[in-house]
Every structure is written in structure tokens, then in C-alpha cells.
Enzyme design. Structure first.
Site, mmCIF file in Angstrom:
data_model
loop_
_atom_site.group_PDB
_atom_site.id
_atom_site.type_symbol
_atom_site.label_atom_id
_atom_site.label_comp_id
_atom_site.label_asym_id
_atom_site.label_seq_id
_atom_site.Cartn_x
_atom_site.Cartn_y
_atom_site.Cartn_z
ATOM 1 C CG ASP A 143 -1.812 1.191 1.315
ATOM 2 O OD1 ASP A 143 -1.819 2.014 0.382
ATOM 3 O OD2 ASP A 143 -2.520 1.328 2.343
ATOM 4 C CB SER A 180 -8.402 6.425 -0.378
ATOM 5 O OG SER A 180 -8.255 7.234 0.761
ATOM 6 C CE LYS A 505 -52.754 -11.670 4.574
ATOM 7 N NZ LYS A 505 -52.665 -11.931 6.004
#
Length: 796
Positions: A143, A180, A505
């Protein structure tokens, strides 16, 4: 008023999508619907990079916010309660015990993660093996993070320095602009290094660059030394750490992406991060810098096989790469007799470029009357279809391997828990229809049942001439069936259905009945055994169906003095567990079991049989039954059904496509419910203490509905209770008291004297309408719903 949910089918999985218009990125107006669409567009590129890795989600339930008002985010490691059952999950041990993590193995799982606002997806550099154990890492990551005064161009320069070193040791990297600040570099590993060893390689590489270029690079984590430099973070190769996945969105104020790039792009002095629309278009245009990086699914599946064998010591085929070319239109199979430490048989079926394999200690059953244990083993290469010979002593699986039978398979079903097909072999097996049903575990060492089915498969026994066929299965599981569910609808929508009919129902609770071995058992929708609560249906062998076994679906209904269904009266029955109280209420509150479906009969699974044929069989079966068993009529006229329901002061009707199949556990548009009044299932999260005549008991209940991983406040209800109900509620809620408020969005006036409870009990209310703030107006209590769980509740 909350927007209605949208139920979609993604690769055979039903998903409920909500709040698709919610803005997650205010600066660009990007909505949740657009986020879901993005992940669907890049899924083909992203899923191979996520495969078999535990996914930690970074969630922004209310959106990422703006620079002036950033949104709140949290990391979700453990799989959320209420996640779909089909989401694959595997445990990882933590100091507080094991936690189950989701595995993004398919598009439906990826879409579900986006639905719950899992904007960022983070994964480790290792994968799970098929037996659930951690493999060594299959990639190394660096990184490159720019410190103050450094920029993306400087990161690209350091990336090229790292590329030269990595290339020299055979680890050519792929760059990813992180979305980022910096750049990630990924290199493939062969799986022989541990996470600690991979971390050591990355650390030494970072230190080498720092030594040669101390003015622009540092491997030191202290922020005080990063001014004008690029920090080379090697630590994300640690087995307990994760990195944002390539193709993942970022929770920045703009919808940028951790975007795979080409090295030519990194040479561009104007290099910038890419947004989600740019990355989706690149993926659709076929630009995939990771194309040569990703191991094929077949090769990944064979890693366990290769790890157990030394090609120089065993005659078994150990190919360097999987052969994914099928020999013909039908998958192939082989059954090998393996004279190892214990003689057994190995059943292998061609699927996705490998032979999915099971060890069957006693071989294929000779008849449907016998079932055999099968244990899943590691997938084998296709070359194993013709393997026979002697595996040397000391090697894995040592012993003699012979081919018992081989041929092709006509597959009817292939799921991770069930495989059904007709096998045509050239040896002792001949032609046989076999079913493999997983009973315990997952992956390697999972337990399965191998069942021989009757062949030819009998046609639908209704005599209607239907071309649909029943599927013979083993005896039904009493609690294994989850009922099919209906979607909300309107009369106009119902009239567009193909050959519909209407059913009343009934105002009761759903129950699945299982008749087996001369005994009838009842299970609630949740799977809870409620047999003992309704002895008039289950005692002394009732209802005496004229069948060996059957599974029926219906509604338990209580009747008032006028013979009308009453949900209020049913409340007196549904919670009782003590035999004396149940016996008393059997007399005071009679019930009937209204049947409307039949899903299993005499060894045959009827879920694929059209509803009209299931109904004909149900009516015949019910003719033999005694006790309070009812098969109510159906209506061809929707308006007549609505009028009848209204006259009985009932909730509404359910309209069903008469040719529909039964889909267990699925909320299907083949069944549509239409209501006269508005009702909503709710989760009880708090009590407002009573005053005056209600002093010492419940004044009102504070209610919530699950929404994007939170429990959203939808108002309170203080009417519709009698004294008995209030006493019962207080008795049930008191043990659930907590100091924590489980609701979001409770006005201070309602929260002022609230007594909070753990959100476990579900109830139902009638109401007039939704307010613009999303609250229930004029709510009236109808009763508890013990057949429902909090995770099942949605906005009606």
C-alpha cells in the site's frame, strides 16, 4: 411514507431491495440504486478477486455525508442477523469466540452487501480452503500511501521502483489506484509462503526502496517522518489484516473506486483516481488488468488436491492447470472402488471444470428403501475420470483404485446443498436417478445423504395430464419446510396474473403440518414446534390422513361465537405451553386448521407440481381426515372474494396463479395479498409506563421496523389492549428490559420516560396511514406474532 420494497430475482435468488432512491453520496447525488447497479456491472471482474475470502464491510447506512457533515461509518465483520440463509459464511476465531464472516461467492451476495450499504468491501490476502481452513496467502500487497506534500504522481514513481524489484524475483505486480489517496500493488504468490513470510518479503522490499530513495520513500509507520514521502505499508500482508478489494467503491465524498490500472496509465503525469461510472465502463469494455492474475475457479478448487499429492510419487494425475474442456453436452461421472485403509467407493461428478467428489463407504444404495452416507472430499481433476492403479504406501489415499462404473449425468438440480440427476453408466450402476442431500457441514468433510430415487419418475398423481413431474425424496423433515409467502398487491395487479384464483386471507397464524408414522405434528412459520398447543389437531393420531406421509400448509384460525375468525381470540391459544391451560382453552376457544396447500405426499415432493393439481390432491386427502380440518373454497371471481372477506370482517384475500409451483421460504409474485385495512408487523422496542387506570402496567409500546441494518422508530401504540393483554405483555417484556435504546429516530418526547427492551417480540397493528415522517398514524394493537422474528419484518 417509506417507499415500498422491490423484490427482484438475481441468479435464482430472491432479494428485497429498499430505499433505492436514498442518496448515499450527497455531493454527486449518487443513490443506493446506482451503487447496487455498479456492483452488478463489475461483478464478473470483482467476484474472482473476492472468492473464498471473508469480507469485512464498511457501512454508511445514512450515506457518506459531505465535508461539512461527514456520515457515520462502521466496520461490520460478523455476518449481520437477518442475512439471507443462502449467503455463504465461515467462522474465524477471535478472542471472544468464533465469528461468522460472509463470503462473496456470487452476484446475489454482492448485491445484498450493497443493499445494506456495505459501500467498502475489505478482504485479507488469503482464502479459505474447501474444508474451511485458512490457506496460505495467494497474493502479496503493498500500500503506497502519500504523506503530506506528496501526491499520486509520486506514488506512481515509487510503484515503478517496486515493480522493478518485484519483477526480478518473479512477482510482477498489478497496480490499483486506491480511490482514496495512493496506489496498491498486487503480486501473485504460489501458496507456499505463510502470511508471516509474505509480510517479511514485503517489509524487506519496502526497506530496500527506502534505503535507495530515502528522500521520497519510507517504510516507517510513524507519521512524523512521512512529510513529502510515500509510506510503503507492508503490514497488510499480516493474516489478521484486510485491504480494500480491487473494484470496491470508497466511502469518500465522491464515488471513487479502488481501480485496477495498466502500467501505461501510471506513466500519465495527469494520473487521477477513477469514479464508479468510469470503472464500470472499463469493465464492460473488457479492460481487465487482473485478467492474467486471477486463478481460474477450477484451478483454485484443485489447490487442496494438489497440496495432498506429490506428482513424483503417485501415479494419480496432478496437472499443473485445470482442464476445463467438457467432452460432450452432458457432464461425466465416475464411481471408483477404492481399496484403501478401508474399502469404500468414490463418486465423482463433472462440474465447473473439476470432479466434485464424495466418499461413499457402502456404495450406491440398491433401492429407494436404503440411504447411504456420503462425505464430500476435495475436488479432483477431470483426468481422474479414467484413473485406475495402485497408489503407493505412504501416499495420500494409498491403495488400489479401480473403476466400478462411469458414464454421463442428466442433471436436474445442482446447488451447494442438493444435487439430483439421472446417471447412465456402462457397468453395474446402469441407469439410476440419484439425489445427494447435504445434512451437516460445508465443503470438504461435510456429510451428505445419497438416495436412490424411483425411475422412471411418476407423473403428477392428479390425473390431470400435467407434464410436470413429482420428485421422490426421503421422508419429510418436520421442521425443515419454510412456507411460501405472498407479496403485497392490488386488484389491478392481481387481474394481470395468469389463470388466477382467490382465497380468503384467514385471520390466523401460519402452520405447516407433517403427517408421518401415524402422527401429526405442527410447526410455526419460524420452524418452532407448536404441536402440543393444539391437541384437537394432533392428539391420538389425528387427523388420520389416508396416506403414509404428507406435508400440508395452512392457517390455524380461532372462531368467535358467531363462527367468524378472530385473531384476538387466537391470542389466548398461541402462547400457552402448560397442559392444564391448553386443555381449558380447547373448550373456551375452539380452532380449525384451514388447509390451502399440499407440498409432499407418499414420498413425492410436489413443489414443482402446478397449484391446481396440488389443490386437487389436497381435497382428496382432506376427505379422509377427522378433527377440525377445513379446505376452504377458492373464488374464480376476485370481486366476489373481496366482498366475502369484507362481510366476514377479515383482513383481505390472497390471489394465486393456479399454475404456480410452491417455492419454500420465498416471497413470490405468484401469490399476491390484497388487504381491506392497513396492517403492519412491528418490533417492540420500548414501553411507556401507564398512568391513571393503567398505572403499574403498559401505557403504550414504542415500535420499530428494521431498515438497512438499523431498527427505525415508526411510532407508538396505546389502544386495542384489554387487561389480560396488558398483563401478558408486561410479563413477556419485563425479562427483556435493557438500558440501551435499540431504536433510531425516537423523538425526545417519546423517549423521555421510556423503558427500553431488547427488540425480540413481534406484534401487529392496524393503522390509518403513514405520516410524512414515516410514522404510523392512529395505530391500534392487534396482537403478538410469535410466528414471526424481528429479522423477517418489512414495511408492508
Amino acid at each position: 411514507m417509506p417507499k415500498a420494497a422491490q423484490v427482484v430475482e438475481v441468479d435464482g435468488r430472491r432479494l428485497r431491495l429498499t430505499n433505492l432512491d436514498k442518496v448515499l453520496y450527497p455531493d454527486t447525488g449518487t443513490t443506493k440504486g446506482e451503487v447496487i447497479s455498479y456492483y452488478a456491472r463489475v461483478a464478473a471482474r470483482m467476484l474472482p478477486l473476492l472468492a473464498d475470502r471473508p469480507v469485512t464491510r464498511k457501512r454508511w447506512v445514512e450515506g457518506v455525508g459531505t465535508e461539512d457533515a461527514p456520515g457515520e461509518a462502521f466496520f461490520a465483520k460478523q455476518l449481520e442477523p437477518g442475512a439471507p440463509e443462502w449467503v455463504r459464511r465461515l467462522p474465524i476465531e477471535h478472542s471472544g469466540g468464533a465469528k461468522e464472516y460472509p463470503i462473496a461467492q456470487d452476484l446475489p451476495t454482492l448485491v445484498w452487501m450493497a443493499q445494506v450499504a456495505g459501500i467498502e468491501l475489505h478482504v485479507p490476502q488469503w482464502r479459505f480452503a474447501t474444508d474451511g481452513e485458512r490457506r496460505n496467502p495467494d497474493r502479496l500487497v503493498l500500500d503506497l500511501d502519500p504523506g503530506p506534500g506528496a501526491d499520486l504522481a509520486l506514488c506512481a514513481h515509487v510503484a515503478r521502483l517496486a515493480k522493478a524489484i518485484l519483477g526480478d524475483i518473479g512477482l510482477d505486480p498489478v497496480p490499483v489506484t486506491s480511490g482514496s489517496k495512493g496506489i496498491h500493488l498486487y503480486s501473485r504468490l504460489d501458496g507456499t509462503q505463510t502470511s508471516d513470510q509474505a509480510s517479511a518479503i514485503a517489509r524487506e522490499l519496502a526497506r530496500a526502496i527506502e534505503t535507495d530513495h530515502p528522500d521520497i520513500a519510507t517504510s516507517t509507520m510513524a507519521k512524523s517522518v512521512r512529510e513529502g514521502k510515500v509510506f510503503i505499508d507492508w503490514s497488510q500482508n499480516n493474516g489478521s489484516k484486510t485491504t480494500i478489494s480491487p473494484y470496491s467503491l470508497r466511502g469518500r465524498f465522491q464515488p471513487t473506486v479502488a481501480a485496477p490500472r495498466t502500467w501505461d496509465e501510471l506513466d500519465d503525469p495527469e494520473l487521477q483516481h477513477l469514479d464508479f461510472e468510469e470503472v464500470a465502463q472499463r469493465a464492460e469494455d473488457g479492460l481487465d488488468p487482473f485478467a492474467d492474475f486471477v486463478t481460474s475457479s477450477a484451478d483454485a478448487a484443485l489447490e487442496s488436491y494438489r497440496a495432498k499429492r506429490d506428482a513424483s510419487k503417485t501415479p494419480e494425475p496432478v496437472p499443473e492447470r485445470a482442464s476445463v474442456t467438457a467432452a460432450g453436452p452432458l457432464p461425466r461421472f465416475v464411481i471408483q472402488e477404492h481399496h484403501a485403509r478401508r474399502t469404500h467407493f468414490d463418486l465423482r461428478i463433472e462440474h465447473d471444470g473439476v470432479l466434485v467428489s464424495w466418499a461413499v463407504p457402502k456404495g450406491v444404495p440398491e433401492s429407494p428403501a436404503r440411504n447411504r452416507l456420503a462425505v464430500m472430499t476435495e475436488p479432483h481433476p477431470l483426468e481422474y475420470l479414467t484413473f485406475h492403479g495402485e497408489i503407493p504406501r505412504g501416499e495420500y489415499g494409498a491403495g488400489t483404485m479401480t473403476i466400478w462404473d462411469s458414464g454421463t449425468v442428466e442433471l436436474e438440480k445442482w446447488r451447494d446443498d442438493e444435487v439430483i440427476g439421472t446417471f447412465t453408466g456402462t457397468g453395474p450402476l446402469g441407469r439410476a436417478r440419484l439425489a445427494l442431500i447435504r445434512t451437516e457441514g460445508s465443503g470438504e468433510k461435510s456429510s451428505w445423504l445419497l438416495h436412490r430415487m424411483k425411475d422412471p419418475t411418476p407423473a403428477s398423481p392428479s390425473g390431470s395430464g400435467s407434464t410436470r413431474r413429482t420428485r421422490e425424496t426421503s421422508a419429510p423433515s418436520p421442521s425443515g419446510l419454510r412456507p411460501m409467502l405472498a407479496e403485497n398487491g392490488t386488484p389491478g395487479l392481481a387481474r394481470t396474473m395468469r389463470e388466477p384464483w382467490s382465497e380468503i386471507k384467514w385471520d390466523g397464524i401460519r402452520a405447516v403440518g407433517t403427517w408421518q408414522d401415524g402422527r401429526f405434528r405442527l410447526h410455526a412459520r419460524s420452524g418452532t414446534d407448536i404441536t402440543d398447543r393444539y391437541p384437537e389437531l394432533t392428539a391420538d393420531g389425528a387427523p388420520h390422513f389416508a396416506a403414509d406421509d404428507a406435508v400440508v400448509d395452512g392457517e390455524i384460525v380461532a372462531m368467535d361465537s358467531s363462527g367468524r375468525p378472530s385473531f384476538g381470540l387466537l391470542q389466548r391459544r398461541m402462547h400457552l405451553t402448560k397442559a392444564r391451560e391448553i386443555e381449558r382453552e380447547v373448550v373456551r376457544t375452539p380452532i380449525a386448521y384451514h388447509l390451502f396447500d399440499l407440498v409432499h405426499l407418499d414420498g413425492h415432493d410436489l413443489t414443482d407440481v402446478p397449484l391446481r393439481d396440488r389443490r386437487a390432491l389436497l381435497e382428496t386427502l382432506a376427505e379422509s381426515a377427522d378433527g377440525p380440518i377445513v379446505v376452504p373454497p377458492v373464488f374464480d371471481d376476485l370481486d366476489a372474494a373481496m366482498e366475502t372477506s369484507r362481510a366476514l370482517d377479515l383482513e383481505g384475500i390472497v390471489v394465486k396463479a393456479s399454475g404456480s409451483r410452491y417455492r419454500p421460504g420465498i416471497r413470490s409474485s405468484d401469490w399476491v395479498k390484497i388487504k381491506h385495512t392497513r396492517t403492519q408487523e412491528v418490533v417492540i422496542a420500548g414501553i411507556r409506563p401507564g398512568k391513571g387506570g393503567r398505572s403499574g402496567t403498559v401505557g403504550s409500546l414504542l415500535l420499530g421496523v428494521p431498515d438497512d441494518g438499523a431498527l427505525r422508530y415508526v411510532g407508538r401504540v396505546g389502544s386495542g389492549f384489554d387487561e389480560r393483554t396488558l398483563r401478558d405483555l408486561l410479563e413477556r417484556l419485563t425479562p427483556l428490559r435493557t438500558d440501551e435504546n435499540p431504536l433510531e429516530g425516537v423523538p425526545s418526547a417519546d423517549a423521555r420516560d421510556a423503558l427500553w427492551v431488547r427488540p425480540e417480540l413481534v406484534g401487529e397493528v392496524e393503522f390509518a396511514e403513514w405520516t410524512t415522517e414515516g410514522s404510523l398514524r392512529h395505530a391500534r394493537w392487534r396482537g403478538l406474532r410469535p410466528d414471526k422474528t424481528a429479522a423477517e419484518i418489512t414495511v408492508e
